[in-house]
Design a protein around this motif. Structure first.
Motif, PDB file in Angstrom:
ATOM      1  N   GLN A  42       1.003  -1.199  -0.076  1.00  0.00           N
ATOM      2  CA  GLN A  42      -0.056  -0.083   0.057  1.00  0.00           C
ATOM      3  C   GLN A  42       0.722   1.283   0.135  1.00  0.00           C
ATOM      4  O   GLN A  42       0.722   1.972  -0.728  1.00  0.00           O
ATOM      5  CB  GLN A  42      -0.865   0.167   1.116  1.00  0.00           C
ATOM      6  CG  GLN A  42      -2.004  -0.872   1.144  1.00  0.00           C
ATOM      7  CD  GLN A  42      -3.050  -0.381   0.172  1.00  0.00           C
ATOM      8  OE1 GLN A  42      -3.245  -0.869  -0.983  1.00  0.00           O
ATOM      9  NE2 GLN A  42      -3.796   0.648   0.374  1.00  0.00           N
ATOM     10  N   SER A  43       1.917   1.262   0.739  1.00  0.00           N
ATOM     11  CA  SER A  43       2.801   2.367   0.804  1.00  0.00           C
ATOM     12  C   SER A  43       3.592   2.713  -0.604  1.00  0.00           C
ATOM     13  O   SER A  43       3.685   3.884  -0.755  1.00  0.00           O
ATOM     14  CB  SER A  43       3.743   2.224   1.822  1.00  0.00           C
ATOM     15  OG  SER A  43       3.231   2.152   3.219  1.00  0.00           O
ATOM     16  N   LYS A  44       3.855   1.571  -1.063  1.00  0.00           N
ATOM     17  CA  LYS A  44       4.377   1.564  -2.461  1.00  0.00           C
ATOM     18  C   LYS A  44       3.527   2.393  -3.300  1.00  0.00           C
ATOM     19  O   LYS A  44       3.906   3.369  -4.323  1.00  0.00           O
ATOM     20  CB  LYS A  44       5.095   0.542  -2.947  1.00  0.00           C
ATOM     21  CG  LYS A  44       6.146  -0.169  -2.339  1.00  0.00           C
ATOM     22  CD  LYS A  44       7.315   0.771  -2.541  1.00  0.00           C
ATOM     23  CE  LYS A  44       8.582   0.104  -1.497  1.00  0.00           C
ATOM     24  NZ  LYS A  44       9.606   1.091  -1.566  1.00  0.00           N
ATOM     25  N   ALA A  45       2.200   2.178  -3.468  1.00  0.00           N
ATOM     26  CA  ALA A  45       1.455   2.487  -4.266  1.00  0.00           C
ATOM     27  C   ALA A  45       0.972   3.834  -4.021  1.00  0.00           C
ATOM     28  O   ALA A  45       0.731   4.753  -4.946  1.00  0.00           O
ATOM     29  CB  ALA A  45      -0.067   1.720  -4.181  1.00  0.00           C
ATOM     30  N   VAL A  46       0.781   4.197  -2.852  1.00  0.00           N
ATOM     31  CA  VAL A  46       0.703   5.632  -2.418  1.00  0.00           C
ATOM     32  C   VAL A  46       1.903   6.383  -2.915  1.00  0.00           C
ATOM     33  O   VAL A  46       1.909   7.811  -3.209  1.00  0.00           O
ATOM     34  CB  VAL A  46       0.601   5.871  -0.906  1.00  0.00           C
ATOM     35  CG1 VAL A  46       0.486   7.300  -0.379  1.00  0.00           C
ATOM     36  CG2 VAL A  46      -0.655   5.340  -0.414  1.00  0.00           C
ATOM     37  N   GLU A  47       2.867   5.941  -2.676  1.00  0.00           N
ATOM     38  CA  GLU A  47       4.242   6.619  -3.121  1.00  0.00           C
ATOM     39  C   GLU A  47       4.326   6.874  -4.765  1.00  0.00           C
ATOM     40  O   GLU A  47       4.870   7.891  -5.162  1.00  0.00           O
ATOM     41  CB  GLU A  47       5.598   5.851  -2.685  1.00  0.00           C
ATOM     42  CG  GLU A  47       6.917   6.725  -3.210  1.00  0.00           C
ATOM     43  CD  GLU A  47       8.132   5.993  -2.462  1.00  0.00           C
ATOM     44  OE1 GLU A  47       9.007   6.689  -2.750  1.00  0.00           O
ATOM     45  OE2 GLU A  47       7.654   5.071  -1.735  1.00  0.00           O
ATOM     46  N   ALA A  48       3.818   5.818  -5.662  1.00  0.00           N
ATOM     47  CA  ALA A  48       3.747   5.866  -6.877  1.00  0.00           C
ATOM     48  C   ALA A  48       2.796   7.103  -7.533  1.00  0.00           C
ATOM     49  O   ALA A  48       3.035   7.635  -8.371  1.00  0.00           O
ATOM     50  CB  ALA A  48       3.394   4.601  -7.606  1.00  0.00           C
ATOM     51  N   ARG A  49       1.617   7.254  -6.730  1.00  0.00           N
ATOM     52  CA  ARG A  49       0.684   8.316  -6.869  1.00  0.00           C
ATOM     53  C   ARG A  49       0.915   9.438  -6.414  1.00  0.00           C
ATOM     54  O   ARG A  49       0.438  10.728  -6.973  1.00  0.00           O
ATOM     55  CB  ARG A  49      -0.729   7.961  -6.403  1.00  0.00           C
ATOM     56  CG  ARG A  49      -1.233   6.684  -7.091  1.00  0.00           C
ATOM     57  CD  ARG A  49      -2.820   6.379  -6.600  1.00  0.00           C
ATOM     58  NE  ARG A  49      -2.960   6.338  -5.318  1.00  0.00           N
ATOM     59  CZ  ARG A  49      -2.953   5.095  -4.661  1.00  0.00           C
ATOM     60  NH1 ARG A  49      -3.050   4.135  -4.959  1.00  0.00           N
ATOM     61  NH2 ARG A  49      -3.143   5.456  -3.018  1.00  0.00           N
ATOM     62  N   ALA A  50       1.954   9.759  -5.568  1.00  0.00           N
ATOM     63  CA  ALA A  50       2.254  11.099  -4.893  1.00  0.00           C
ATOM     64  C   ALA A  50       2.579  12.141  -5.891  1.00  0.00           C
ATOM     65  O   ALA A  50       2.127  13.330  -5.555  1.00  0.00           O
ATOM     66  CB  ALA A  50       3.383  10.696  -3.712  1.00  0.00           C
ATOM     67  N   TRP A  51       3.349  11.784  -6.905  1.00  0.00           N
ATOM     68  CA  TRP A  51       3.866  12.819  -7.807  1.00  0.00           C
ATOM     69  C   TRP A  51       2.615  13.567  -8.448  1.00  0.00           C
ATOM     70  O   TRP A  51       2.426  14.565  -8.633  1.00  0.00           O
ATOM     71  CB  TRP A  51       5.014  12.504  -8.754  1.00  0.00           C
ATOM     72  CG  TRP A  51       5.215  13.457  -9.680  1.00  0.00           C
ATOM     73  CD1 TRP A  51       5.284  13.675 -10.751  1.00  0.00           C
ATOM     74  CD2 TRP A  51       6.174  14.667  -9.161  1.00  0.00           C
ATOM     75  NE1 TRP A  51       5.810  14.716 -11.538  1.00  0.00           N
ATOM     76  CE2 TRP A  51       6.410  15.243 -10.437  1.00  0.00           C
ATOM     77  CE3 TRP A  51       6.527  15.081  -8.133  1.00  0.00           C
ATOM     78  CZ2 TRP A  51       7.066  16.676 -10.093  1.00  0.00           C
ATOM     79  CZ3 TRP A  51       7.332  16.195  -7.862  1.00  0.00           C
ATOM     80  CH2 TRP A  51       7.680  17.019  -9.160  1.00  0.00           C
ATOM     81  N   SER A  52       1.595  12.598  -8.958  1.00  0.00           N
ATOM     82  CA  SER A  52       0.584  13.061  -9.688  1.00  0.00           C
ATOM     83  C   SER A  52      -0.151  13.755  -8.791  1.00  0.00           C
ATOM     84  O   SER A  52      -0.701  15.190  -9.226  1.00  0.00           O
ATOM     85  CB  SER A  52      -0.097  12.051 -10.254  1.00  0.00           C
ATOM     86  OG  SER A  52      -0.756  11.286  -9.331  1.00  0.00           O
ATOM     87  N   VAL A  53      -0.522  13.648  -7.436  1.00  0.00           N
ATOM     88  CA  VAL A  53      -1.028  14.598  -6.571  1.00  0.00           C
ATOM     89  C   VAL A  53      -0.578  15.964  -6.378  1.00  0.00           C
ATOM     90  O   VAL A  53      -1.075  16.972  -6.645  1.00  0.00           O
ATOM     91  CB  VAL A  53      -1.251  13.867  -5.308  1.00  0.00           C
ATOM     92  CG1 VAL A  53      -2.042  14.720  -4.148  1.00  0.00           C
ATOM     93  CG2 VAL A  53      -2.084  12.635  -5.275  1.00  0.00           C
TER      94      VAL A  53
END
Length: 171
Positions: A42-53
């Protein structure tokens, strides 16, 4: 004993209570490891989406009206800025540095992101050297995040958050 009774006894598998208890015990011991793997994923998925946010937030900061909407939609920002006007003034001073972000995150000396299963904290250096710190959370089971989930947005000359700023709330 009749021959049919003997055959039934020989064909019946022996009962193994110990093996069932062992399987249940190993299953219980495996739960923390499974949970750890799930949270790590889950943390890796959140980190992958962070830049777009971050890019979406930076885009919203480019106009005064969207900046005001961002402030109103995220009540946690009121804890850092005394009012909407102070937030807008602070954003206007640093807006140009975050106007055109690349499609991919910058190199590690200009961008840092620490993610957990329900959000992230990231620091990004703008084109003029100012650092922006973003803290974003999403709702989880029992934790309801206020507004859109932007808990923190600060601009500082270094990666470290300044202790005191006239635009910020507090003494």
């Amino acid at each position: 004993m009749a021959p049919s009774d003997l055959t039934r006894e020989v064909l019946r598998p022996p009962r193994r209570r110990g093996s069932l208890l062992l399987k249940v015990g190993l299953g219980i011991l495996a739960l923390p490891f499974a949970l750890l793997l799930f949270l790590s994923g889950q943390s890796k998925a959140v980190e992958a989406r962070a830049w777009s946010v971050i890019c979406k937030i930076a885009l919203r900061l480019q106009t005064d009206e969207e900046t005001r909407r961002l402030y109103r939609a995220n009540p946690a920002l009121a804890g850092a800025y005394r009012d909407e006007a102070a937030f807008l003034e602070h954003v206007q001073a640093h807006r140009a540095q975050f106007a055109s972000l690349p499609d991919l995150p910058p190199r590690a000396d200009r961008y840092e992101c620490v993610a957990g299963p329900n959000g992230f904290r990231a620091s990004l250096q703008g084109s003029g050297g100012t650092w922006a710190t973003f803290e974003v959370r999403q709702d989880v089971l029992l934790e309801k995040v206020p507004g859109e989930g932007l808990l923190r947005l600060e601009f500082t000359p270094t990666r470290r958050v300044r202790k005191r700023d006239p635009a910020r709330r507090g003494p």
